[in-house]
Design a protein around this motif. Structure first.
Motif, PDB file in Angstrom:
ATOM      1  N   MET A 124      41.613  32.983  46.441  1.00 46.31           N
ATOM      2  CA  MET A 124      41.052  32.197  45.352  1.00 46.31           C
ATOM      3  C   MET A 124      41.167  33.068  44.097  1.00 46.31           C
ATOM      4  O   MET A 124      40.568  34.142  44.000  1.00 46.31           O
ATOM      5  CB  MET A 124      39.595  31.860  45.641  1.00 46.31           C
ATOM      6  CG  MET A 124      38.912  31.175  44.514  1.00 46.31           C
ATOM      7  SD  MET A 124      37.572  30.125  45.099  1.00 46.31           S
ATOM      8  CE  MET A 124      36.340  31.319  45.516  1.00 46.31           C
ATOM      9  N   VAL A 126      40.420  33.602  40.424  1.00 49.41           N
ATOM     10  CA  VAL A 126      39.672  33.247  39.220  1.00 49.41           C
ATOM     11  C   VAL A 126      39.771  34.357  38.182  1.00 49.41           C
ATOM     12  O   VAL A 126      40.115  34.135  37.030  1.00 49.41           O
ATOM     13  CB  VAL A 126      38.181  32.985  39.539  1.00 49.41           C
ATOM     14  CG1 VAL A 126      37.395  32.832  38.254  1.00 49.41           C
ATOM     15  CG2 VAL A 126      38.021  31.738  40.386  1.00 49.41           C
ATOM     16  N   THR A 127      39.476  35.604  38.589  1.00 46.19           N
ATOM     17  CA  THR A 127      39.293  36.704  37.634  1.00 46.19           C
ATOM     18  C   THR A 127      40.554  37.007  36.831  1.00 46.19           C
ATOM     19  O   THR A 127      41.650  37.101  37.386  1.00 46.19           O
ATOM     20  CB  THR A 127      38.834  37.974  38.376  1.00 46.19           C
ATOM     21  OG1 THR A 127      37.738  37.629  39.218  1.00 46.19           O
ATOM     22  CG2 THR A 127      38.405  39.055  37.402  1.00 46.19           C
ATOM     23  N   GLY A 132      37.124  38.736  32.552  1.00 48.38           N
ATOM     24  CA  GLY A 132      36.170  39.268  33.528  1.00 48.38           C
ATOM     25  C   GLY A 132      35.147  38.248  33.988  1.00 48.38           C
ATOM     26  O   GLY A 132      35.474  37.118  34.343  1.00 48.38           O
ATOM     27  N   THR A 133      33.873  38.665  33.913  1.00 51.08           N
ATOM     28  CA  THR A 133      32.778  37.823  34.369  1.00 51.08           C
ATOM     29  C   THR A 133      32.666  36.516  33.579  1.00 51.08           C
ATOM     30  O   THR A 133      32.120  35.530  34.081  1.00 51.08           O
ATOM     31  CB  THR A 133      31.473  38.636  34.222  1.00 51.08           C
ATOM     32  OG1 THR A 133      31.626  39.851  34.965  1.00 51.08           O
ATOM     33  CG2 THR A 133      30.276  37.899  34.728  1.00 51.08           C
ATOM     34  N   TRP A 157      42.778  41.458  40.518  1.00 49.93           N
ATOM     35  CA  TRP A 157      41.866  41.688  41.647  1.00 49.93           C
ATOM     36  C   TRP A 157      41.944  40.573  42.681  1.00 49.93           C
ATOM     37  O   TRP A 157      40.930  40.219  43.267  1.00 49.93           O
ATOM     38  CB  TRP A 157      40.403  41.765  41.167  1.00 49.93           C
ATOM     39  CG  TRP A 157      40.032  42.978  40.418  1.00 49.93           C
ATOM     40  CD1 TRP A 157      39.549  43.025  39.148  1.00 49.93           C
ATOM     41  CD2 TRP A 157      40.056  44.330  40.882  1.00 49.93           C
ATOM     42  NE1 TRP A 157      39.286  44.315  38.795  1.00 49.93           N
ATOM     43  CE2 TRP A 157      39.586  45.134  39.840  1.00 49.93           C
ATOM     44  CE3 TRP A 157      40.452  44.943  42.096  1.00 49.93           C
ATOM     45  CZ2 TRP A 157      39.498  46.518  39.943  1.00 49.93           C
ATOM     46  CZ3 TRP A 157      40.352  46.309  42.204  1.00 49.93           C
ATOM     47  CH2 TRP A 157      39.882  47.082  41.151  1.00 49.93           C
ATOM     48  N   SER A 159      42.373  38.937  46.015  1.00 49.34           N
ATOM     49  CA  SER A 159      42.356  39.392  47.413  1.00 49.34           C
ATOM     50  C   SER A 159      43.269  38.561  48.299  1.00 49.34           C
ATOM     51  O   SER A 159      43.381  37.347  48.099  1.00 49.34           O
ATOM     52  CB  SER A 159      40.937  39.301  47.978  1.00 49.34           C
ATOM     53  OG  SER A 159      40.008  39.901  47.126  1.00 49.34           O
ATOM     54  N   SER A 330      28.600  39.831  40.417  1.00 49.30           N
ATOM     55  CA  SER A 330      27.819  41.061  40.267  1.00 49.30           C
ATOM     56  C   SER A 330      26.323  40.741  40.206  1.00 49.30           C
ATOM     57  O   SER A 330      25.917  39.633  39.856  1.00 49.30           O
ATOM     58  CB  SER A 330      28.264  41.821  39.017  1.00 49.30           C
ATOM     59  OG  SER A 330      27.882  41.091  37.884  1.00 49.30           O
TER      60      SER A 330
HETATM   61  C1  LIG Z   1      37.971  44.499  45.994  1.00 45.96           C
HETATM   62  C2  LIG Z   1      37.807  43.310  45.041  1.00 45.96           C
HETATM   63  C3  LIG Z   1      38.212  42.050  45.454  1.00 45.96           C
HETATM   64  C4  LIG Z   1      38.153  40.967  44.556  1.00 45.96           C
HETATM   65  N1  LIG Z   1      38.639  39.734  44.953  1.00 45.96           N
HETATM   66  C5  LIG Z   1      38.718  38.728  44.026  1.00 45.96           C
HETATM   67  C6  LIG Z   1      39.347  37.478  44.361  1.00 45.96           C
HETATM   68  O1  LIG Z   1      39.833  37.283  45.483  1.00 45.96           O
HETATM   69  N2  LIG Z   1      39.424  36.517  43.420  1.00 45.96           N
HETATM   70  C7  LIG Z   1      38.907  36.675  42.168  1.00 45.96           C
HETATM   71  O2  LIG Z   1      39.007  35.770  41.382  1.00 45.96           O
HETATM   72  N3  LIG Z   1      38.291  37.854  41.803  1.00 45.96           N
HETATM   73  C8  LIG Z   1      38.194  38.872  42.702  1.00 45.96           C
HETATM   74  N4  LIG Z   1      37.583  40.059  42.346  1.00 45.96           N
HETATM   75  C9  LIG Z   1      37.053  40.215  40.989  1.00 45.96           C
HETATM   76  C10 LIG Z   1      35.513  40.205  40.932  1.00 45.96           C
HETATM   77  O3  LIG Z   1      35.033  38.905  41.137  1.00 45.96           O
HETATM   78  C11 LIG Z   1      35.154  40.781  39.539  1.00 45.96           C
HETATM   79  O4  LIG Z   1      35.530  42.178  39.539  1.00 45.96           O
HETATM   80  C12 LIG Z   1      33.698  40.607  39.228  1.00 45.96           C
HETATM   81  O5  LIG Z   1      33.388  39.242  39.072  1.00 45.96           O
HETATM   82  C13 LIG Z   1      33.309  41.340  37.906  1.00 45.96           C
HETATM   83  O6  LIG Z   1      34.257  41.072  36.880  1.00 45.96           O
HETATM   84  P1  LIG Z   1      34.941  42.285  36.076  1.00 45.96           P
HETATM   85  O7  LIG Z   1      35.473  43.299  37.067  1.00 45.96           O
HETATM   86  O8  LIG Z   1      35.895  41.771  35.075  1.00 45.96           O
HETATM   87  O9  LIG Z   1      33.715  42.983  35.329  1.00 45.96           O
HETATM   88  P2  LIG Z   1      33.185  42.715  33.843  1.00 45.96           P
HETATM   89  O10 LIG Z   1      33.050  41.270  33.569  1.00 45.96           O
HETATM   90  O11 LIG Z   1      33.971  43.550  32.895  1.00 45.96           O
HETATM   91  O12 LIG Z   1      31.708  43.328  33.968  1.00 45.96           O
HETATM   92  C14 LIG Z   1      31.470  44.749  34.132  1.00 45.96           C
HETATM   93  C15 LIG Z   1      29.957  44.955  34.351  1.00 45.96           C
HETATM   94  O13 LIG Z   1      29.226  44.449  33.242  1.00 45.96           O
HETATM   95  C16 LIG Z   1      28.264  43.494  33.685  1.00 45.96           C
HETATM   96  N5  LIG Z   1      28.150  42.399  32.700  1.00 45.96           N
HETATM   97  C17 LIG Z   1      29.167  41.743  32.055  1.00 45.96           C
HETATM   98  N6  LIG Z   1      28.660  40.794  31.248  1.00 45.96           N
HETATM   99  C18 LIG Z   1      27.311  40.825  31.397  1.00 45.96           C
HETATM  100  C19 LIG Z   1      26.220  40.093  30.823  1.00 45.96           C
HETATM  101  N7  LIG Z   1      26.431  39.106  29.953  1.00 45.96           N
HETATM  102  N8  LIG Z   1      24.956  40.409  31.181  1.00 45.96           N
HETATM  103  C20 LIG Z   1      24.729  41.423  32.056  1.00 45.96           C
HETATM  104  N9  LIG Z   1      25.710  42.163  32.649  1.00 45.96           N
HETATM  105  C21 LIG Z   1      26.977  41.861  32.310  1.00 45.96           C
HETATM  106  C22 LIG Z   1      28.766  42.958  35.020  1.00 45.96           C
HETATM  107  O14 LIG Z   1      27.695  42.503  35.812  1.00 45.96           O
HETATM  108  C23 LIG Z   1      29.440  44.213  35.610  1.00 45.96           C
HETATM  109  O15 LIG Z   1      28.468  45.032  36.278  1.00 45.96           O
HETATM  110  C24 LIG Z   1      37.601  41.149  43.255  1.00 45.96           C
HETATM  111  C25 LIG Z   1      37.139  42.426  42.854  1.00 45.96           C
HETATM  112  C26 LIG Z   1      37.262  43.496  43.721  1.00 45.96           C
HETATM  113  C27 LIG Z   1      36.801  44.865  43.235  1.00 45.96           C
END
Ligand SMILES: Cc1cc2nc3c(=O)[nH]c(=O)nc-3n(C[C@H](O)[C@H](O)[C@H](O)COP(=O)(O)OP(=O)(O)OC[C@H]3O[C@@H](n4cnc5c(N)ncnc54)[C@H](O)[C@@H]3O)c2cc1C
Length: 349
Positions: A124, A126-127, A132-133, A157, A159, A330
């Motif tokens: 799936m 999305v990211t 990011g989030t 990212w 999977s 997260s």
């Molecule tokens: C091993 C692994 C497998 C993954 N598999 C998939 C997958 O199959 N499909 C997919 O789509 N994604 C996947 N991901 C991505 C994962 O869903 C994202 O890494 C995660 O949602 C966080 O997004 P980001 O890394 O861009 O962090 P960012 O959005 O950059 O955030 C970094 C930090 O800041 C915090 N933060 C950001 N904005 C806010 C806010 N407004 N308020 C408070 N805190 C905030 C976050 O909580 C986090 O701790 C995977 C990630 C990993 C490491």
């Protein structure tokens, strides 16, 4: 009476069958996969052949027609055995979008293959790297041109994509994916154009609850390993577990795990009764990921230097369970969900 962790429950027959299967893949197997950064192909094949990954697919399409409760027991038992369900959990829930929103012809075309494992729908995507989030800002597009959709954009990212035959929009081999004029037949559109993100959101409660169950499996594994080591390891002429400084953190982890487990089963029950379960699914993921991470810390500490020794599996499971503080959602974003949706506080972003 011999203490059993986890405590026996209504799913004992299913747990025994899963323990038989998972027992064929021992610690040496998972250590090899981890060292080689490989994919547990033989394990996933065995799980598929036994039908466990098709638990939630209705029987008319070749699945078992079970609920999220039973599916979550599968995930829990894999992690409790010392394995890692993260290698294959997508196959269980990604098909939910197709099941709920696909046409009868699409379901007939794909679900039997997914149920038998002939087709793997593990991914799936999305990211995206720049958003990011903040998934409301996704930049990847699918633009209709005649009888095709042309997809452009970038994902990160992602999977299990190398272990998937089909791909939908949203693996721990992870991959960066670039779409450069990828053409998809328009007939593959699931549901209505423009509704895709909402359909994915629909499936997230199942994903969160299944991952909560994996964390519960991890947490029980850590508690079990910690209490066994604390009973066996003798220093200062007594088992280390006789020291309250060692025993109490293990007891604390057990309490936290049992509590998180209640929320997991509550989320499962609501989902299986087709009731809203967003709050419970998010809280179950939060509580279970916290319990497994704290139990991981306690288990490593209990093992002293041996916690870092590869052959004890503790450091591997410690790394694996840490992921669930970050993905698929997260901890901060769960706080945000609860603050806004359950407590009525203003949205913070
Ligand atoms: C091993 C692994 C497998 C993954 N598999 C998939 C997958 O199959 N499909 C997919 O789509 N994604 C996947 N991901 C991505 C994962 O869903 C994202 O890494 C995660 O949602 C966080 O997004 P980001 O890394 O861009 O962090 P960012 O959005 O950059 O955030 C970094 C930090 O800041 C915090 N933060 C950001 N904005 C806010 C806010 N407004 N308020 C408070 N805190 C905030 C976050 O909580 C986090 O701790 C995977 C990630 C990993 C490491």
């Amino acid at each position: 009476m011999k203490t059993q962790i986890p405590t026996p429950d209504a799913h004992q027959d299913m747990r025994e069958a899963l323990r038989d299967l998972c027992g064929r893949f021992d610690s040496a197997y998972w250590q090899k996969v981890d060292t080689e950064r490989g994919y547990p192909e033989a394990f996933v094949d065995a799980l598929t052949e036994a039908g466990w990954l098709a638990a939630m697919i209705p029987t008319e399409y070749g699945g078992s027609g079970l609920g999220l409760t039973e599916a979550s027991v599968v995930m829990e038992e894999i992690n409790f055995s010392g394995g890692n369900a993260g290698s294959c959990h997508g196959q269980m829930y990604n098909m939910g979008t197709l099941l709920r929103h696909g046409s009868p012809a699409q379901k007939q075309q794909y679900l039997p293959g997914i149920a038998s494992g002939k087709l793997r729908l593990q991914t799936m995507a999305v990211t995206q790297p720049t958003t990011g989030t903040d998934t409301t800002q996704l930049k990847t597009t699918a633009v209709r041109k005649g009888d095709r959709y042309v997809v452009n954009g970038q994902k990160v990212w992602i999977s299990r994509i190398q272990h998937s035959d089909l791909m939908n929009m949203v693996n721990h081999e992870t991959n960066e994916v670039f779409f450069d004029n990828l053409e998809i037949p328009a007939e593959n559109l699931v549901g209505q154009e423009g509704q895709g993100f909402r359909y994915i959101l629909d499936g997230l409660n199942a994903e969160r609850t299944l991952i909560a169950a994996e964390c519960i499996g991890d947490a029980y594994w850590f508690v079990d390993r910690a209490r066994r080591y604390a009973s066996d390891r003798v220093v200062f002429n007594r088992p280390i577990g006789q020291n309250q400084g060692v025993a109490f953190p293990i007891a604390d982890s057990y309490i936290e795990t049992e509590a998180a487990n209640l929320m997991r089963f509550k989320a499962c029950a609501l989902f299986d009764a087709s009731q809203p379960c967003g709050g419970e699914a998010n809280m179950a993921k939060y509580l279970a990921a916290k319990a497994s991470w704290e139990a991981a810390n306690v288990c490593l500490q209990t093992h002293g230097g041996f916690g870092f020794a590869h052959e004890y599996d503790v450091e591997r499971k410690f790394r694996e369970t840490r992921l669930y503080q970050v993905a698929p959602i997260s901890t901060n974003l769960i706080y945000s969900y609860v603050a806004e949706h359950l407590l009525g506080l203003p949205r913070s972003f």
